[in-house]
Design a protein around this motif. Structure first.
Motif, mmCIF file in Angstrom:
data_model
loop_
_atom_site.group_PDB
_atom_site.id
_atom_site.type_symbol
_atom_site.label_atom_id
_atom_site.label_comp_id
_atom_site.label_asym_id
_atom_site.label_seq_id
_atom_site.Cartn_x
_atom_site.Cartn_y
_atom_site.Cartn_z
ATOM 1 N N LEU A 243 0.854 -1.421 0.001
ATOM 2 C CA LEU A 243 0.138 -0.025 -0.001
ATOM 3 C C LEU A 243 0.848 1.238 0.211
ATOM 4 C CD1 LEU A 243 -2.823 -1.051 2.389
ATOM 5 C CD2 LEU A 243 -2.904 -1.029 0.159
ATOM 6 N N HIS A 244 2.030 1.107 0.789
ATOM 7 C CA HIS A 244 2.764 2.433 0.938
ATOM 8 C C HIS A 244 4.111 2.619 0.126
ATOM 9 C CE1 HIS A 244 0.037 3.472 3.988
ATOM 10 N NE2 HIS A 244 0.297 2.300 4.581
ATOM 11 N N GLY A 245 4.082 1.541 -0.656
ATOM 12 C CA GLY A 245 5.667 1.347 -1.612
ATOM 13 C C GLY A 245 6.741 1.010 -0.980
ATOM 14 N N ALA A 246 6.901 0.855 0.408
ATOM 15 C CA ALA A 246 8.057 0.531 1.291
ATOM 16 C C ALA A 246 7.635 -0.067 2.443
ATOM 17 C CB ALA A 246 8.445 1.828 1.434
ATOM 18 N N VAL A 247 8.678 -1.082 2.913
ATOM 19 C CA VAL A 247 8.403 -1.860 4.132
ATOM 20 C C VAL A 247 8.221 -0.662 5.317
ATOM 21 C CG1 VAL A 247 9.574 -3.460 5.609
ATOM 22 C CG2 VAL A 247 9.554 -3.627 3.165
ATOM 23 N N PRO A 248 7.440 -1.005 6.147
ATOM 24 C CA PRO A 248 7.168 -0.066 7.416
ATOM 25 C C PRO A 248 8.672 0.120 8.113
ATOM 26 C CG PRO A 248 5.514 -1.515 7.266
ATOM 27 C CD PRO A 248 6.246 -2.134 6.038
ATOM 28 N N ASP A 249 8.937 1.634 8.413
ATOM 29 C CA ASP A 249 10.300 1.716 9.026
ATOM 30 C C ASP A 249 10.037 1.853 10.486
ATOM 31 O OD1 ASP A 249 12.731 2.618 9.396
ATOM 32 O OD2 ASP A 249 12.308 4.952 8.941
ATOM 33 N N VAL A 250 10.387 0.484 10.843
ATOM 34 C CA VAL A 250 10.186 0.192 12.463
ATOM 35 C C VAL A 250 11.396 -0.825 12.639
ATOM 36 C CG1 VAL A 250 7.806 0.225 12.485
ATOM 37 C CG2 VAL A 250 8.755 -1.978 12.006
ATOM 38 N N ASP A 251 11.742 -0.603 14.061
ATOM 39 C CA ASP A 251 13.000 -1.380 14.429
ATOM 40 C C ASP A 251 12.480 -2.671 14.721
ATOM 41 O OD1 ASP A 251 14.995 -2.535 15.853
ATOM 42 O OD2 ASP A 251 14.887 -1.007 17.406
ATOM 43 N N PRO A 252 12.926 -3.744 14.060
ATOM 44 C CA PRO A 252 12.514 -5.247 14.233
ATOM 45 C C PRO A 252 12.564 -5.598 15.699
ATOM 46 C CG PRO A 252 14.037 -4.840 12.357
ATOM 47 C CD PRO A 252 14.002 -3.559 13.096
ATOM 48 N N ASN A 253 13.489 -4.947 16.399
ATOM 49 C CA ASN A 253 13.718 -5.433 18.005
ATOM 50 C C ASN A 253 12.432 -5.057 18.807
ATOM 51 O OD1 ASN A 253 16.163 -6.637 17.402
ATOM 52 N ND2 ASN A 253 17.171 -4.833 17.520
ATOM 53 N N SER A 254 11.782 -3.741 18.306
ATOM 54 C CA SER A 254 10.496 -3.372 19.043
ATOM 55 C C SER A 254 9.560 -4.257 18.984
ATOM 56 C CB SER A 254 10.325 -1.807 18.552
ATOM 57 O OG SER A 254 9.762 -1.971 17.054
ATOM 58 N N LEU A 255 9.478 -5.159 18.090
ATOM 59 C CA LEU A 255 8.413 -6.040 17.811
ATOM 60 C C LEU A 255 8.613 -7.737 18.342
ATOM 61 C CD1 LEU A 255 7.743 -5.002 14.090
ATOM 62 C CD2 LEU A 255 6.584 -4.442 16.153
ATOM 63 N N ARG A 256 9.979 -7.696 18.895
ATOM 64 C CA ARG A 256 10.197 -9.078 19.507
ATOM 65 C C ARG A 256 9.334 -9.766 20.543
ATOM 66 N NH1 ARG A 256 16.640 -9.639 21.075
ATOM 67 N NH2 ARG A 256 17.452 -9.361 19.020
ATOM 68 N N PRO A 257 9.001 -11.023 20.556
ATOM 69 C CA PRO A 257 8.219 -11.491 21.511
ATOM 70 C C PRO A 257 8.702 -11.038 23.117
ATOM 71 C CG PRO A 257 8.995 -13.016 19.969
ATOM 72 C CD PRO A 257 9.860 -11.700 19.763
ATOM 73 N N ARG A 258 7.799 -11.340 23.942
ATOM 74 C CA ARG A 258 8.095 -10.684 25.273
ATOM 75 C C ARG A 258 8.259 -11.873 26.153
ATOM 76 N NH1 ARG A 258 2.900 -6.497 25.320
ATOM 77 N NH2 ARG A 258 3.895 -4.815 23.722
ATOM 78 N N THR A 259 7.917 -13.347 25.475
ATOM 79 C CA THR A 259 8.077 -14.500 26.296
ATOM 80 C C THR A 259 9.281 -15.303 25.453
ATOM 81 O OG1 THR A 259 6.681 -15.806 24.843
ATOM 82 C CG2 THR A 259 5.865 -14.331 26.555
#
Length: 692
Positions: A243-259
């Protein structure tokens, strides 16, 4: 979208137009599913305005219209009549009964009967169908109809609907899966509702409904159940990248599992793998490296280095133009078959690549792909394979077949999603090669692209102008394209270097992926375009010898055509005819009808040379696009003014420079074009104007 409407609306053009007017923009562009049922527009209402149905017949038609499949036996149980009795009754003229299946004679009636029936009656029919399916042991259909009949939430039905929807999605039936999962979300609570949202989003991704997918999967963030949030992360990244023409600019580590749950970590790792590939498709090397780093961390933690890390790294680097990689392959359709096919083609064996893709579907049976787990049979993965096959056919020079295959795929697959819109670029280029213009399907595909995704419109305009004989317009479009940075897809698609040198795209050039033959053909065309009189004969013989090694009829035809033009400019008429005839035959063999027609026009002009119609009226129009590849912009202006008879003082006054400057420019022009003075320069200009 249009092909689906054509099926559901019996190819009724007026009804299709009226329905399209009522759709959301995202539905019109195929980014969201069509409404179920479709709206009753005036064209449908007018067709059935005088239809009166007895209650029993109405209920039978209604039951068929809301059922999940077209099996005859459940409908007979529901109605109580035999197939023969139904066929003999007045309602029989509205139905086609054959081989244990039943369908509407006119599919528009299914839309009309639902819209013209009281919701309470529809609910009662669903309730009857639920009980009937329950008695037959069909729990899935029973739960579906029970959920549709219920005026309150039914969590028990929701769980079963979600389970069946997941199975349908993984089996390659995302439309029906989405239908069930959406219904499940209306009845589920808590984690069960999150799971239903996940399945609805996954089904949407599989079908290519990017807007729908982004909404369902986005609803899981930030507070959804971690398990389902992580399972949906890969799909959400895919939808938003499209939809936006680019992969979301987020830090992969911020999405890591919490367990420490291995399943959660595997979901996060697979999302990182897919994000890396999506970045590679878009030429985003920094983003690709960032996600590959996350992939390495994740695969080390879950022990998936060989099955996931290695093939994803190989595919990612291949897509950004790094071809010297170890012979690593994964499993399944994308990380396995497509990777092997692209690598074979890039290594020079396009036929092996095509055979690998053709063998993918039967081998896919039961073969899991860690990169796209659960989507192996989905339309979006089939779209990737179709676009890859089209690309390889183009590289092989099989232009007509490539266009036929892509048009067929476009009828049922979202070919705009793979490789950052490569399918749309291919569709436009193939139309130009065959038709000489961008066709209606390609225009529709272009309009359906998200705003952030662009095609090389300037190159398309240049090709259309070139094939129509407007060479100066073609050259102007190509120069502007070059000035804007020469944007192009990483996976090489034929452009137009006949009228403007497009720089190096050789095997050592970064970010261009193609077989060696594509690079060789490009090199040969540039050599022909930039050859001057002093080395023309040696260049001609060398280029011709190399061109005969090209296996692609389309690639060789373009070189032969340019050789023919240059021979005509050098007054080698016999050789010019020979090259142009070879080019026309090769273009016809490739199925590139528009290119063959353009060469035929050149041959006609060559045969009629010397007639008044061949006398150029504007030398600048014919020469500029050729000489601009050899001279600077100022030198071209000086040369063109000299050709039309302007003296040095007149040229100096026209350009606002000194006479000495004009003399210097003319000296450089004579040297670069290998002529000894104005007379030879003028003769060369007229020969160029006649034959280019």
């Amino acid at each position: 979208m249009v092909s689906r409407l054509a099926v559901e609306l019996q190819d009724d053009v007026l009804a299709i137009r009226e329905v399209v007017e009522r759709l959301l923009p995202s539905q019109r562009t195929g980014l969201r599913p069509l409404p179920t049922p479709l709206p009753v527009v005036p064209a449908i209402a007018a067709r059935f305005h005088d239809l009166i149905l007895p209650a029993r017949d109405r209920d039978l038609l209604l039951a068929l219209s809301v059922s999940l499949d077209d099996r005859l036996d459940p409908l007979l149980t529901f109605d109580g009549r035999s197939a023969l009795e139904i066929s003999a009754a007045p309602v029989g003229r509205h139905l086609i009964v054959r081989a244990g299946r039943v369908r509407f004679t006119d599919t528009r009636l299914a839309i009309w009967v639902q819209a013209r029936t009281d919701p309470a009656i529809i609910g009662a029919v669903h309730d009857r169908l639920s009980g009937m399916f329950r008695s037959r042991g069909d729990g899935m259909s029973a739960d579906w109809h029970r959920a549709r009949a219920s005026l309150e939430r039914d969590p028990r039905a929701a769980a079963e609907l979600t389970r069946i929807a997941r199975e349908l999605s993984e089996a390659g039936h995302p439309d029906r899966a989405l239908l069930l999962a959406r219904e499940a979300t209306k009845h589920a609570d808590g984690a069960d509702r999150d799971e239903a949202r996940l399945v609805a989003g996954a089904a949407s991704v599989g079908a290519g409904f990017a807007v729908e997918a982004a909404e369902w999967l986005g609803s899981l963030f930030p507070d959804g159940t971690q398990r389902y949030r992580l399972q949906g992360l890969a799909g959400l990244i895919t939808a938003r990248a499209h939809l936006h023409g680019a992969v979301p600019d987020v830090d992969p580590n911020s999405l890591r599992p919490r367990t420490d749950d291995t399943g959660d970590w595997y979901s996060w790792t697979r999302a990182a793998a897919l994000a890396a590939v999506l970045c590679a498709e878009r030429g985003d090397r920094p983003g690709m490296r960032r996600w590959l780093d996350a992939l390495r961390v994740g695969t080390a933690r879950v022990g998936a280095e060989r099955e996931l890390r290695d093939p994803v790294i190989a595919l990612s680097w291949l897509l950004v133009g790094e071809r010297d990689l170890d012979d690593i392959a994964g499993t399944g359709p994308l990380s396995g078959r497509m990777l092997c096919a692209l690598r074979a083609a890039v290594d020079g064996d396009v036929d092996l690549g095509l055979r690998t893709l053709e063998a993918a579907e039967p081998i896919m049976d039961g073969e899991l792909d860690p990169l796209v787990a659960g989507f192996e049979f989905s339309p979006v993965v089939r779209a990737y394979l179709s676009v890859a096959e089209t690309l390889l056919l183009v590289w092989r020079g099989d232009i007509g077949r490539a266009r036929d295959r892509l048009l067929l795929a476009a009828r049922e697959l979202s070919i705009a999603m793979p490789f950052a819109g490569l399918g749309v670029v291919l569709a436009r280029r193939l139309d130009l090669a065959v038709l000489g213009e961008v066709g209606p399907v390609s225009r529709s595909l272009t309009a359906a692209l998200p705003p952030a995704m662009k095609t090389d419109v300037l190159v398309d305009r240049a090709i259309a102008s070139y094939l129509a004989g407007a060479f100066d317009d073609a050259a102007a479009s190509m120069r502007l394209w070059i000035d804007l940075g020469a944007p192009q897809t990483t996976l090489s698609v034929p452009g137009l270097d006949e009228v403007a040198a497009t720089g190096e795209i050789g095997p050592d050039a970064p970010s261009i992926v193609a077989p060696p033959e594509v690079f060789l053909a490009h090199e040969l065309r540039i050599r022909v375009a930039t050859a001057v009189d002093a080395r023309w004969r040696s260049e001609h013989d060398g280029v011709h010898a190399s061109a005969r090694t090209l296996r692609s009829p389309f690639a060789r035809a373009r070189v032969e055509s340019m050789l023919g033009v240059q021979c005509a400019i050098h007054d080698e008429i016999g050789a010019a005819r020979s090259h142009l005839r070879s080019a026309r035959h090769l273009f016809e063999l490739a199925g590139a009808t528009a290119w063959a027609r353009a060469v035929g026009d050149r041959l006609d002009r060559l045969e009629s040379r010397g007639t008044e119609a061949d006398v150029p009226t504007d030398p600048l129009s014919a020469c500029r696009h050729v000489w601009s590849q050899l001279l600077t912009a100022r030198e071209v202006e000086v040369a063109m003014l000299a050709v039309v008879g302007a003296g040095n003082k007149d040229i100096a006054a026209a350009l606002g420079v000194s006479v000495r400057t004009v003399e210097v420019h003319l000296g450089r022009v004579f040297a670069k074009l290998d002529v000894r003075g104005r007379v030879e320069l003028t003769a060369l200009a007229h020969r160029t104007n006649r034959h280019v």
